[in-house]
Design a protein around this motif. Structure first.
Motif, mmCIF file in Angstrom:
data_model
loop_
_atom_site.group_PDB
_atom_site.id
_atom_site.type_symbol
_atom_site.label_atom_id
_atom_site.label_comp_id
_atom_site.label_asym_id
_atom_site.label_seq_id
_atom_site.Cartn_x
_atom_site.Cartn_y
_atom_site.Cartn_z
ATOM 1 N N LEU A 74 0.998 -1.410 0.086
ATOM 2 C CA LEU A 74 -0.003 0.076 -0.105
ATOM 3 C C LEU A 74 0.907 1.099 -0.035
ATOM 4 C CD1 LEU A 74 -2.664 1.601 0.134
ATOM 5 C CD2 LEU A 74 -2.502 1.160 2.675
ATOM 6 N N TRP A 75 1.635 1.419 1.290
ATOM 7 C CA TRP A 75 2.381 2.777 1.074
ATOM 8 C C TRP A 75 3.487 2.822 0.421
ATOM 9 C CZ3 TRP A 75 0.292 1.476 6.332
ATOM 10 C CH2 TRP A 75 -1.051 2.224 6.748
ATOM 11 N N SER A 76 4.338 1.912 0.099
ATOM 12 C CA SER A 76 5.575 1.837 -0.508
ATOM 13 C C SER A 76 5.307 1.880 -1.958
ATOM 14 C CB SER A 76 6.524 0.801 -0.398
ATOM 15 O OG SER A 76 6.981 0.855 0.852
ATOM 16 N N HIS A 77 4.280 1.043 -2.411
ATOM 17 C CA HIS A 77 4.310 1.104 -3.994
ATOM 18 C C HIS A 77 2.774 1.531 -4.419
ATOM 19 C CE1 HIS A 77 7.660 -1.340 -4.711
ATOM 20 N NE2 HIS A 77 7.539 -2.124 -3.697
ATOM 21 N N LYS A 78 1.985 1.877 -3.925
ATOM 22 C CA LYS A 78 0.749 2.278 -3.998
ATOM 23 C C LYS A 78 -0.278 1.495 -5.096
ATOM 24 C CE LYS A 78 2.287 6.417 -5.318
ATOM 25 N NZ LYS A 78 2.160 7.954 -5.819
ATOM 26 N N SER A 79 0.032 0.197 -4.929
ATOM 27 C CA SER A 79 -0.451 -0.785 -5.747
ATOM 28 C C SER A 79 -2.097 -1.094 -5.417
ATOM 29 C CB SER A 79 0.294 -2.193 -5.624
ATOM 30 O OG SER A 79 0.034 -2.671 -4.354
ATOM 31 N N TYR A 80 -2.460 -0.414 -4.524
ATOM 32 C CA TYR A 80 -4.087 -0.342 -4.425
ATOM 33 C C TYR A 80 -4.331 0.767 -3.538
ATOM 34 C CZ TYR A 80 -3.651 -2.493 0.413
ATOM 35 O OH TYR A 80 -3.255 -2.910 1.918
ATOM 36 N N LYS A 81 -5.717 0.966 -3.249
ATOM 37 C CA LYS A 81 -5.784 2.091 -2.185
ATOM 38 C C LYS A 81 -6.634 1.618 -1.111
ATOM 39 C CE LYS A 81 -5.999 5.614 -5.830
ATOM 40 N NZ LYS A 81 -6.934 6.558 -7.122
ATOM 41 N N ALA A 82 -6.567 2.297 0.008
ATOM 42 C CA ALA A 82 -7.337 1.749 1.163
ATOM 43 C C ALA A 82 -8.119 2.897 1.830
ATOM 44 C CB ALA A 82 -6.486 1.157 2.085
ATOM 45 N N LYS A 83 -9.436 2.490 2.284
ATOM 46 C CA LYS A 83 -9.969 3.591 3.085
ATOM 47 C C LYS A 83 -9.285 3.389 4.300
ATOM 48 C CE LYS A 83 -14.294 3.240 0.477
ATOM 49 N NZ LYS A 83 -15.773 2.923 0.491
ATOM 50 N N TRP A 84 -9.812 4.673 5.378
ATOM 51 C CA TRP A 84 -9.289 4.998 6.592
ATOM 52 C C TRP A 84 -9.251 3.778 7.667
ATOM 53 C CZ3 TRP A 84 -10.934 5.071 11.174
ATOM 54 C CH2 TRP A 84 -12.330 5.422 11.392
ATOM 55 N N PRO A 85 -10.208 3.128 7.720
ATOM 56 C CA PRO A 85 -10.345 1.946 8.479
ATOM 57 C C PRO A 85 -9.141 0.884 8.372
ATOM 58 C CG PRO A 85 -12.641 2.465 7.861
ATOM 59 C CD PRO A 85 -11.867 3.206 6.883
ATOM 60 N N LEU A 107 10.224 4.990 2.733
ATOM 61 C CA LEU A 107 11.242 5.861 1.933
ATOM 62 C C LEU A 107 12.503 4.791 1.737
ATOM 63 C CD1 LEU A 107 12.652 8.290 1.281
ATOM 64 C CD2 LEU A 107 13.513 8.755 3.459
ATOM 65 N N ASP A 108 12.926 3.983 2.592
ATOM 66 C CA ASP A 108 13.917 3.184 2.213
ATOM 67 C C ASP A 108 13.550 2.157 1.187
ATOM 68 O OD1 ASP A 108 15.979 4.239 3.488
ATOM 69 O OD2 ASP A 108 16.045 2.854 5.242
ATOM 70 N N HIS A 109 12.286 1.578 1.198
ATOM 71 C CA HIS A 109 12.058 0.740 0.213
ATOM 72 C C HIS A 109 12.021 1.299 -1.283
ATOM 73 C CE1 HIS A 109 10.773 -3.488 -0.944
ATOM 74 N NE2 HIS A 109 9.754 -2.734 -1.717
ATOM 75 N N ARG A 110 11.406 2.457 -1.575
ATOM 76 C CA ARG A 110 11.507 3.033 -2.790
ATOM 77 C C ARG A 110 12.819 3.337 -2.961
ATOM 78 N NH1 ARG A 110 6.484 7.422 -1.878
ATOM 79 N NH2 ARG A 110 4.832 6.031 -1.854
ATOM 80 N N VAL A 111 13.816 3.652 -2.105
ATOM 81 C CA VAL A 111 15.378 3.771 -2.597
ATOM 82 C C VAL A 111 15.563 2.574 -3.163
ATOM 83 C CG1 VAL A 111 17.571 4.496 -1.850
ATOM 84 C CG2 VAL A 111 15.434 5.968 -1.234
ATOM 85 N N HIS A 112 15.193 1.425 -2.381
ATOM 86 C CA HIS A 112 15.846 -0.081 -2.885
ATOM 87 C C HIS A 112 15.226 -0.127 -4.466
ATOM 88 C CE1 HIS A 112 16.271 -4.168 -2.833
ATOM 89 N NE2 HIS A 112 14.977 -4.459 -2.744
ATOM 90 N N LEU A 151 15.900 12.643 -2.678
ATOM 91 C CA LEU A 151 15.401 12.767 -4.101
ATOM 92 C C LEU A 151 14.045 12.091 -4.296
ATOM 93 C CD1 LEU A 151 18.525 12.629 -6.159
ATOM 94 C CD2 LEU A 151 17.451 14.529 -5.423
ATOM 95 N N VAL A 152 13.627 11.001 -3.374
ATOM 96 C CA VAL A 152 12.565 10.464 -3.478
ATOM 97 C C VAL A 152 11.269 11.044 -3.170
ATOM 98 C CG1 VAL A 152 11.320 8.307 -2.933
ATOM 99 C CG2 VAL A 152 13.728 8.214 -2.890
ATOM 100 N N ASP A 153 10.267 11.255 -4.086
ATOM 101 C CA ASP A 153 9.120 11.725 -3.913
ATOM 102 C C ASP A 153 7.876 11.121 -2.900
ATOM 103 O OD1 ASP A 153 6.706 13.175 -4.064
ATOM 104 O OD2 ASP A 153 6.146 12.513 -5.975
ATOM 105 N N MET A 154 7.854 11.624 -1.743
ATOM 106 C CA MET A 154 7.054 11.171 -0.730
ATOM 107 C C MET A 154 6.051 12.106 -0.377
ATOM 108 S SD MET A 154 8.982 8.393 0.207
ATOM 109 C CE MET A 154 8.438 8.038 2.068
ATOM 110 N N SER A 155 5.403 12.877 -1.312
ATOM 111 C CA SER A 155 4.369 13.682 -1.051
ATOM 112 C C SER A 155 3.095 13.030 -0.708
ATOM 113 C CB SER A 155 4.285 14.555 -2.206
ATOM 114 O OG SER A 155 4.049 13.982 -3.518
ATOM 115 N N ASP A 156 2.856 11.876 -1.321
ATOM 116 C CA ASP A 156 1.684 11.072 -0.920
ATOM 117 C C ASP A 156 1.794 10.571 0.571
ATOM 118 O OD1 ASP A 156 3.965 9.419 -1.684
ATOM 119 O OD2 ASP A 156 2.720 7.489 -1.543
#
Length: 334
Positions: A74-85, A107-112, A151-156
């Motif tokens: 979810l958070w590293s790859h945004k491969s799906y979306k999830a509602k807040w619960p 962050l480290d996983h995106r850099v990896h 340099l990695v975009d973490m704005s999401d």
């Protein structure tokens, strides 16, 4: 571990000498966690109640979804979306694992992924098994790792209130959810001793969780088949997939990192995290799951794979299993 530290003592990067230094507080923590794990296993045999061992085992795999479905897919790859619960549940489970806050992990996983097997890779597998498994956590990072993190975009994740909340309160949440909660349950509900519960429910559970996660960086980058790209280190590891809830299909994942399944296989037996996400999609909490078309997978495997895909996907290449024959055996019902 110490062989790993000595072996990587001096490197030359960009004309400058990089001398990794041991981060002694982190090294002491790892020694305490792993030494306590062994002692906890001893207590499980000689004095702890069976329910305490069962509790620790169940918590390892329940909380593991916070890593696999949460911080990773979810958070590293945004491969799906999830509602807040669901995001809140995943943040809760991830915090139990104790693997830093979500933001740092992602962050480290995106850099990896972006700089895999270069000096900028936080757990660069080229530096050996022990470095990629645990050494990277107790050594100062390569300067390229630090520069690429910036340099990695973490704005999401900056815009996700649950990620921001967990990051801000992480020390307190770690103490409460990674230490107090797991240790308290056996003491309160079945009168386990605090000593037994601490070493089993904290040290042993925490250490096993860490090493399962570490195995994706080490074992799954060194041993196994490469059906989708023979030119990269990540490989397909069924043992890692079983232990890490489906994260061991690593050659596929590095080729198609946006696929929420992290695998071509659809069998939940070796990919329980996909089943977890699919379950919550039926509840409407998970949605917009991204995946890869069979045609794209086929083209990539034919062009770059090591030829092992027919054994990885049963029936592929078997003439008796071709679509035309299946249509004859199982004609459409009009």
């Amino acid at each position: 571990m110490f062989y790993c530290l000595k072996k990587g003592a001096v490197e030359v990067a960009g004309g400058t000498v990089y001398k990794p230094r041991i981060k002694w507080p982190d090294l002491v923590v790892q020694i305490f966690i792993h030494g306590g794990c062994l002692y906890g296993l001893y207590l499980a045999v000689v004095s702890a109640k069976l329910l305490t061992s069962v509790w620790a085992f169940c918590l390892i795999y329940t909380s593991g979804y916070g890593i696999t479905a949460g911080a990773h897919r979810l958070w590293s790859h945004k491969s799906y979306k999830a509602k807040w619960p669901l995001r809140l549940l995943l943040a809760f489970l991830f915090t139990i694992t104790g693997q830093r806050h979500i933001y740092a992990w992602a962050l480290d996983h995106r850099v990896h992924h972006k700089y895999s097997e270069t000096d900028a890779d936080p757990h660069d597998a080229r530096r050996g098994f022990m470095f990629s498994h645990v050494g990277w956590l107790v050594l100062s990072p390569h300067p390229e790792v630090e520069s690429k993190r910036a340099l990695v975009d973490m704005s999401d994740l900056d815009a996700d209130p649950i990620v921001k909340w967990q990051k801000k309160l992480y020390p307190a949440l770690f103490a409460l959810l990674c230490i107090v909660f797991p240790v308290w349950v056996p003491c309160y509900f079945w009168n386990e001793t605090l000593w037994n519960s601490f070493f089993l429910s904290f040290n042993t559970r925490f250490s096993i969780t860490l090493n399962i996660a570490f195995s994706v960086n080490s074992f799954a980058h060194m041993y196994g088949f490469r059906p989708y790209d023979r030119n990269i280190s990540p490989s397909e590891s069924i043992l890692v997939s079983i232990s890490a809830l489906g994260e061991g299909w690593h050659n596929y994942h590095h080729v198609f990192p946006w696929d929420y399944k992290t695998s071509e296989l659809g069998d939940y037996t070796f990919n329980l995290t996909t089943g977890f996400i699919d379950f919550f999609s039926k509840l409407g909490w998970a949605y917009d799951m991204k995946t890869v078309s069979p045609e794209m997978v086929e083209r990539r495997a034919q062009r770059c794979g090591d030829g092992s895909r027919p054994t990885a996907v049963w029936g592929l290449g078997d003439k008796d299993m071709e679509t035309e024959d299946l249509n004859q055996l199982c004609p459409k019902i009009e």
